[in-house]
Design a protein around this motif. Structure first.
Motif: not given
Length: 165
Positions: A6, A10, A14, A42, A46, A49, A51
């Motif tokens: 990250l 990122d 978040l 982006r 995320l 993946r 996240v």
């Protein structure tokens, strides 16, 4: 997902999403210095993946009449790692964790009344392997927060030079 994958953008995205997941990509992008399209991409990555696991709304439990918060330690006579589905079947359980120590499972439970908490405890005993419980009722919650996407503090290099100087 390793945190080293990250970057700062990122992590800032978040943090902004945790504050308000309903923000427009244009507003998010402006805050982190990206276009709306680049921000959307982006956030999509995320999600891909893992996240960002889900987008949700944080609701005040008291507004739903859920005034009793308890943490329950579950003792067992067997390994409880295969019991996730049985615990998930009790809707009052917000969290369930396999733990190390004298108990096997730690639960976060919300109910309207202590009588309903007692009923949850009874239902826990119906799960194979549960041999005991110990409930702790929270009287007040100072705060609850999601995990921070802030970068981990970097270790400082050891000082070189004279001690005390």
């Amino acid at each position: 997902m390793a945190s080293e994958n990250l970057d700062d953008i990122d992590r800032r995205l978040l943090a902004l999403l945790q504050e308000d997941a309903g923000q427009a990509y244009a507003a998010l992008g402006k805050a982190v210095g990206l276009s709306a399209g680049a921000t959307h991409e982006r956030v999509r990555k995320l999600r891909e993946r893992g996240v960002v696991r889900r987008t949700t709304v944080e609701v005040d439990p008291k507004a739903l009449g859920l005034g009793v918060l308890a943490f329950v330690m579950v003792d067992s006579s067997a390994w409880m790692g295969e019991s996730a589905e049985a615990f998930a079947g009790i809707p009052e359980l917000e969290e369930a964790h396999i733990i190390a120590g004298s108990a096997s499972v730690l639960l976060k439970v919300r109910t309207r009344t202590t009588e309903q908490l007692q009923d949850v405890l009874r239902r826990l005993y119906a799960i194979d392997g549960v041999s005991g419980t110990q409930a702790t009722v929270a009287l007040e919650t100072f705060f609850e927060r999601p995990p921070s996407p802030a970068p981990e503090p970097r270790e400082q290099a050891p000082r070189t030079g004279p001690v005390g100087g």
